[in-house]
Design an enzyme around this catalytic site. Structure first.
Site, mmCIF file in Angstrom:
data_model
loop_
_atom_site.group_PDB
_atom_site.id
_atom_site.type_symbol
_atom_site.label_atom_id
_atom_site.label_comp_id
_atom_site.label_asym_id
_atom_site.label_seq_id
_atom_site.Cartn_x
_atom_site.Cartn_y
_atom_site.Cartn_z
ATOM 1 N N ASP A 883 0.849 -1.174 0.000
ATOM 2 C CA ASP A 883 0.000 0.000 0.000
ATOM 3 C C ASP A 883 0.895 1.238 0.000
ATOM 4 O O ASP A 883 1.812 1.362 0.816
ATOM 5 C CB ASP A 883 -0.897 0.018 1.231
ATOM 6 C CG ASP A 883 -1.872 1.168 1.199
ATOM 7 O OD1 ASP A 883 -2.906 1.033 0.502
ATOM 8 O OD2 ASP A 883 -1.631 2.192 1.859
ATOM 9 N N ILE A 884 0.671 2.189 -0.923
ATOM 10 C CA ILE A 884 1.437 3.437 -1.018
ATOM 11 C C ILE A 884 1.046 4.326 0.142
ATOM 12 O O ILE A 884 -0.142 4.596 0.344
ATOM 13 C CB ILE A 884 1.176 4.143 -2.364
ATOM 14 C CG1 ILE A 884 1.406 3.164 -3.537
ATOM 15 C CG2 ILE A 884 2.065 5.357 -2.517
ATOM 16 C CD1 ILE A 884 2.782 2.557 -3.557
ATOM 17 N N ASN A 891 -2.663 13.092 -4.272
ATOM 18 C CA ASN A 891 -3.797 13.530 -5.102
ATOM 19 C C ASN A 891 -4.276 14.910 -4.694
ATOM 20 O O ASN A 891 -4.625 15.743 -5.545
ATOM 21 C CB ASN A 891 -4.937 12.526 -5.003
ATOM 22 C CG ASN A 891 -4.672 11.275 -5.836
ATOM 23 O OD1 ASN A 891 -3.958 11.336 -6.824
ATOM 24 N ND2 ASN A 891 -5.232 10.155 -5.423
ATOM 25 N N HIS A 896 -5.053 14.459 -9.460
ATOM 26 C CA HIS A 896 -5.194 13.038 -9.793
ATOM 27 C C HIS A 896 -4.277 12.642 -10.939
ATOM 28 O O HIS A 896 -3.885 11.480 -11.055
ATOM 29 C CB HIS A 896 -6.657 12.735 -10.161
ATOM 30 C CG HIS A 896 -7.565 12.745 -8.965
ATOM 31 N ND1 HIS A 896 -7.646 11.691 -8.082
ATOM 32 C CD2 HIS A 896 -8.405 13.698 -8.487
ATOM 33 C CE1 HIS A 896 -8.506 11.963 -7.133
ATOM 34 N NE2 HIS A 896 -8.998 13.208 -7.345
ATOM 35 N N ASP A 900 -1.892 9.420 -10.943
ATOM 36 C CA ASP A 900 -1.801 8.371 -11.955
ATOM 37 C C ASP A 900 -0.351 8.131 -12.361
ATOM 38 O O ASP A 900 0.087 6.984 -12.557
ATOM 39 C CB ASP A 900 -2.631 8.765 -13.169
ATOM 40 C CG ASP A 900 -4.128 8.765 -12.857
ATOM 41 O OD1 ASP A 900 -4.511 8.176 -11.819
ATOM 42 O OD2 ASP A 900 -4.902 9.327 -13.654
ATOM 43 N N ARG A 915 11.400 -11.052 -10.010
ATOM 44 C CA ARG A 915 11.773 -12.169 -10.846
ATOM 45 C C ARG A 915 10.681 -12.440 -11.881
ATOM 46 O O ARG A 915 9.562 -11.976 -11.753
ATOM 47 C CB ARG A 915 11.984 -13.422 -9.992
ATOM 48 C CG ARG A 915 13.080 -13.264 -8.923
ATOM 49 C CD ARG A 915 13.048 -14.425 -7.955
ATOM 50 N NE ARG A 915 11.796 -14.456 -7.193
ATOM 51 C CZ ARG A 915 11.500 -15.373 -6.289
ATOM 52 N NH1 ARG A 915 12.353 -16.340 -6.043
ATOM 53 N NH2 ARG A 915 10.359 -15.321 -5.654
ATOM 54 N N GLU A 926 -4.539 2.525 -4.503
ATOM 55 C CA GLU A 926 -3.084 2.604 -4.306
ATOM 56 C C GLU A 926 -2.531 1.301 -3.755
ATOM 57 O O GLU A 926 -1.405 1.258 -3.249
ATOM 58 C CB GLU A 926 -2.747 3.759 -3.351
ATOM 59 C CG GLU A 926 -3.233 3.584 -1.912
ATOM 60 C CD GLU A 926 -4.639 4.098 -1.712
ATOM 61 O OE1 GLU A 926 -5.013 4.386 -0.570
ATOM 62 O OE2 GLU A 926 -5.400 4.207 -2.709
#
Length: 1019
Positions: A883-884, A891, A896, A900, A915, A926
């Site tokens: 999770d960011i 935002n 926004h 993006d 990998r 997010e």
């Protein structure tokens, strides 16, 4: 002295005889007057004429009216149809003065100023005779015109005589106008001809403005009978004019402006009527009534003359204050009157066949209003009626009504049953219990039959009868049957389980000759009770019943024999044979006026009488000479259908019947109901074929009426032409070829069909409401086929199609061969392109459009695939939720679009460091999800830490801004016991949320959160 005494006695006897004869005549007169009924067409039809001069009846039975202002009209009992004559005169008011029907059913219509018109039997073709400009000066001083028709007459030689205001002319059977012999021409010249007739010996008689003219049939002899030679007082200025005449046996009746006269053939003299000349002055027409009496139509009314030249002479005024212009007795017993300014009247002289039962003072006890007759019983010369709150009896011999009351506190509201037992006691069943008649005291309540019933039981009786031993059969509402013997009154009655359901009860009971008791109920069918063994058998609508009844609602029953049990029902008349269990049913399709039967009386040896909701009916049993048939007597016969009472039809020992109604009791004798010979025809009034109307159609099975194939609508209007009761007639019809079932039994006198398929049809119409119905109306039709339905057309069309098909097929094959190669190539190219497009669509459906990573759907499919592989090799598998941190602030601060770009950059950064076997997908918003095959949680922690540092060190440029991002990782290693993805997502989310709570930008292992020593100090 003795001679004077004898003369005195003789004179007294003559006076008494005259008084007796006068009294008898007055009684006959009163009786005859009671039979007369008048009705006016203006009361029912808004287009009825005001002034009519002549009435005629054609061979079909239709009535034709010659009107002053309303032209020519035809009446069929339901409507008046106007017929347009002489289109050239349509802009003016065409006055019709006379109408005549000849032996070929042609109509000869005389007009006032436009000559003579002949209307052919089809009522569409017209022929016109006119003698324009033939003005002359008649003998009476008025201008005359040969086109002003006053009278028409067809003689025995089929010659048509036309009388005008200026003479006579003749039309022969070939429809050519013929000249009269010079002597006749000179005789009739300038005379006004009022009427023309012919006696049985062939002599022709003319009523003219100069007297009465007699001419031989061969036109060689003529004689003028002048009223100048007749001696009578009070002659007026127009005494010479003879306005009407009527040949009879032995003479000719004639009328002038001064009165009525008779030309006596024996004495060859004209003698005036001895009396009443003033009343019959200015007579317009003469006719004989159906009973042979002379009818006189005058300017003051209609008179009936009896015994004109006798001391018994009687002149009755039948209709007052009307100017009668024509009188027509028709074959149905009616008399039609055409009048000036009062329209057309119909006079009926039929005798009533149903008479109200009255006493010597002509009272029926129903004068004050309607009463409900709930029960009716006849016993030894006395008719008993059960009404609302009392009982009436009528002594047939003394013609006397007697009222029998109930005690004031009895609360009797309805007397539902009456009977007289073998000991002579009269019993009444009521809503308040059982009562016995005790002379002048009236009815006294009897409670002993109900001693065994509970006190809370409502003793409301619905029916009452007695068995041969005098036992009373009492039907209770919802409490079954009670049988009680009055001979042992202290012994309570026995109760039996019959019709004891909710809203049920015994409606009527009857005892058959073998002693069995038959009981009908309101909702549970029929019961048979055997008094010997007290057995009960039920017949109803269930499949186990033998036979199965069509309904359970049975209002009444009668059992005249052991093998005939007659039942009333709402589905028709039912007859049950208990020996064979055979059930017979009669409905409206068999001729009943209504299938709701409410009363039955079976005392007649050759028939059964029954009452329906719409009238009385007689079921005549089959015999060797005639089959079984049903005769109906409805409103037109004097039956008040809406006022008929249930279970109110009884007969006495003499064969007279008594029918109970809310207006009183009607008495009748079957021998008086013998229907007269029916002369009225059931005729086709009109046929509407789309926009075309036909008035008369002659068809046969060999020569049917041809109907065009493209027709849209066919409407047949029909009528029973008896005119007196048209509104009461009921019809039914069927169109054979379309369906053999009878349809629409109702008062509607029309049938409509649309778009009939080609074929042969027979329309059959019957009258079902008449006691002696006429033969059915049959009309044969043939609907033509469309042109494309003929075999030759199909054959030629088929050959043409084959040739055309062969040509087209050859051209088509050549063309197909040319384009086959191009089509194969194009199909190959399009197939390749379609496969590529499908691959792209499948990829797009599983790829996030922003980050180009697999979406959640694709991740689920990857997970299932890896799980299946892992179930075979047992390799470790780790799931990571990413999770960011603070993505919402990005935002909010940069927009926004910046968000993006950040998401796309982070996805690329993460994807570059993983990998090939690792699966990274965008989970939503997010959040990202990472699946690490062949990796334990320890290895996953290393990979996630590497990814966290890569994100921490990365700077994302956006519009001269440097955006830094961090992420929190939740890591969980999957075991083999739990396969559900949602479970492991929740576990990774738990670790992720824990990292968020601890300050974000870190990697948290789910297993560390669940170690035994895991505590805030160790975090």
């Amino acid at each position: 002295m003795s001679k004077l005494s004898r003369l005195s006695w003789w004179f007294s006897g003559v006076v008494l005889l005259c008084l007796l004869l006068c009294s008898t005549a007055l009684k006959v007169q009163a009786k005859d007057q009671a039979k007369i009924r008048f009705s006016s067409l203006a009361d029912e039809f808004p287009n009825a004429p005001v002034t009519s001069f002549t009435i005629a009846q054609d061979q079909q039975g239709f009535i034709w009216l010659a009107n002053q202002l309303d032209g020519l009209q035809r009446f069929d009992g339901y409507q008046l149809e106007a017929f347009q004559l002489l289109k050239a005169a349509a802009s003016e008011e065409l006055s019709i003065s006379t109408v005549l029907v000849d032996d070929k059913d042609r109509l000869w219509v005389g007009t006032w100023g436009y000559g003579l018109v002949m209307l052919a039997p089809d009522r569409r073709t017209q022929q016109h005779w006119q003698l324009a400009g033939s003005l002359s000066q008649p003998a009476n001083g008025q201008l005359g015109n040969l086109d002003q028709i006053q009278a028409t007459f067809q003689d025995q030689q089929q010659r048509l005589w036309v009388g005008t205001t200026a003479g006579v002319y003749l039309i022969d059977p070939q429809l050519q106008r013929r000249q009269l012999p010079p002597a006749l021409h000179h005789l009739f010249e300038k005379l006004r001809i009022w009427q023309i007739s012919q006696s049985a010996d062939g002599e022709l008689w003319f009523a003219t403005s100069a007297g009465m003219v007699q001419i031989s049939a061969d036109l060689t002899r003529q004689r003028l009978w002048s009223m100048q030679d007749v001696d009578y007082p009070g002659k007026t200025s127009r005494y010479l004019e003879v306005r009407t005449l009527l040949p009879v046996a032995g003479g000719v009746w004639l009328a002038s402006s001064d009165g009525l006269f008779l030309l006596d053939h024996a004495s060859q003299t004209i003698k005036p009527l001895p009396h009443h000349q003033a009343q019959v002055a200015r007579s317009n027409t003469l006719a004989l009534s159906p009973t042979g009496q002379l009818l006189i139509g005058t300017s003051d009314g209609l008179y009936q003359l009896q015994a004109p030249f006798s001391y018994r002479q009687q002149l009755h005024k039948l209709l007052h204050a009307v100017d009668v212009r024509d009188v027509l007795p028709d074959p149905n017993g009616l008399i039609w009157l055409a009048t000036r300014n009062r329209g057309v009247f119909m006079l009926s002289v039929r005798q009533d066949r149903f008479n109200l039962l009255t006493d010597e003072q002509q009272r029926s006890h129903f004068e004050q209003g309607l009463h409900r007759i709930a029960s009716q019983y006849y016993h030894r010369g006395t008719l008993w009626l059960g009404l609302e709150q009392h009982v009436l009896s009528f002594d047939m011999e003394q013609k006397q009504w007697k009222k029998h009351p109930f005690p004031e506190d009895s609360q009797v509201r309805l007397v539902t049953g009456l009977t007289v037992d073998p000991s002579g006691d009269t019993w009444a069943a009521t809503n308040a219990g059982l009562f016995r008649l005790e002379g002048k005291k009236g009815f006294i309540k009897e409670t002993r039959p109900f001693a065994l019933l509970n006190n809370d039981v409502d003793i409301s009786l619905m029916s009452l009868s007695h068995s041969q031993d005098g036992t009373l059969n009492l039907g209770l509402w919802q409490h079954g049957l009670i049988r009680w013997q009055p001979q042992t009154p202290d012994q309570p009655g026995q109760q039996f389980d019959i019709a004891r359901h909710q809203s049920d009860g015994v409606q009527q009971s009857a005892v058959s000759p073998d002693g069995l008791i038959w009981l009908t109920s309101a909702s549970s069918g029929l019961y048979r009770f055997d008094p010997e063994d007290q057995s009960i058998r039920q017949f109803n609508t269930t499949a186990s019943s033998i036979p199965v009844l069509p309904t359970n609602n049975l209002p009444c029953v009668t059992a005249p024999t052991n093998d005939e049990i007659w039942l009333c029902s709402d589905r028709g008349l039912l007859k049950l044979n208990p020996q064979t269990s055979e059930l017979t049913q009669w409905t409206t399709a068999d001729g009943l006026p209504d299938q709701r039967i409410i009363a039955i009386e079976a005392r007649s040896a050759d028939s059964l009488w029954l009452t329906t909701r719409r009238g009385l009916a007689q079921l005549q049993y089959a015999s060797q000479n005639q089959p079984q048939q049903i005769r109906s007597f409805v409103e037109q016969d004097g039956i008040p259908s809406l006022l008929l009472e249930p279970r109110a039809l009884t007969a006495d020992a003499n064969g007279s019947f008594y029918l109970g109604t809310a207006k009183g009791v009607l008495s009748f004798s079957p021998k008086d109901l013998i229907a007269p010979q029916v002369t009225a025809k059931l005729a086709l009034s009109s046929l509407q074929l789309d926009n075309h109307r036909f008035w008369q159609v002659q068809t046969s099975e060999q020569q049917p009426l041809r109907i065009p194939a493209r027709h849209k609508m066919l409407n047949f209007s029909f009528s029973l032409l008896d005119f007196e009761h048209s509104q009461y007639h009921q019809y039914r019809y069927r169109l054979r070829g379309l369906s053999d079932e009878w349809r629409h039994q109702s008062h509607q006198n029309s049938a409509t069909f649309s778009h009939l398929p080609p074929g042969n049809y027979e329309l059959e119409v019957e009258v079902v409401s008449a006691s002696n119905p006429p033969p059915p109306l049959r009309i044969y039709l043939q609907v033509n086929r469309h042109w494309w339905m003929y075999k030759l057309v199909w054959l030629l069309g088929g050959l043409s199609l084959l040739v055309l098909f062969a040509l087209i097929l050859r051209l088509r094959v050549q063309r197909l061969e040319r384009i086959a190669g191009k089509l194969n190539k194009l199909v190959s190219e399009r197939t390749s392109e379609l496969a590529q497009a499908n691959q792209q669509l499948a990829l797009q459906a599983r790829t996030d459009f922003l980050t180009k990573l697999p979406n959640r759907l694709a991740f689920d499919e990857y997970y299932q695939l890896i799980q299946r592989q892992r179930s075979r090799n047992f390799e470790p598998l780790t799931l990571v939720m990413i999770d960011i941190d603070y993505f919402k602030k990005i935002n909010d601060n940069y927009g926004h679009e910046a968000g993006d770009i950040v998401l796309a950059t982070i996805a690329a950064t993460l994807q570059q460091r993983l990998r090939q076997q690792d699966i990274l997908a965008r989970f939503g918003g997010e959040e990202f999800v990472l699946l690490l095959p062949d990796t334990s949680d320890t290895g996953a922690m290393i990979i996630c830490e590497m990814l966290r540092l890569a994100l921490l060190q990365q700077k994302i440029e956006y519009q001269q801004h440097q955006i830094s991002v961090t992420a929190t990782f939740g890591v969980v290693e999957l075991d083999l016991q739990q396969q559900e993805l949602r479970f492991w997502q929740n576990a990774a989310d738990e670790a992720l949320y824990y990292g968020k709570a601890q300050g974000r930008n870190q990697v948290v292992l789910y297993a560390d959160l669940h170690k035994p020593d895991h505590s805030p100090e160790h975090r």
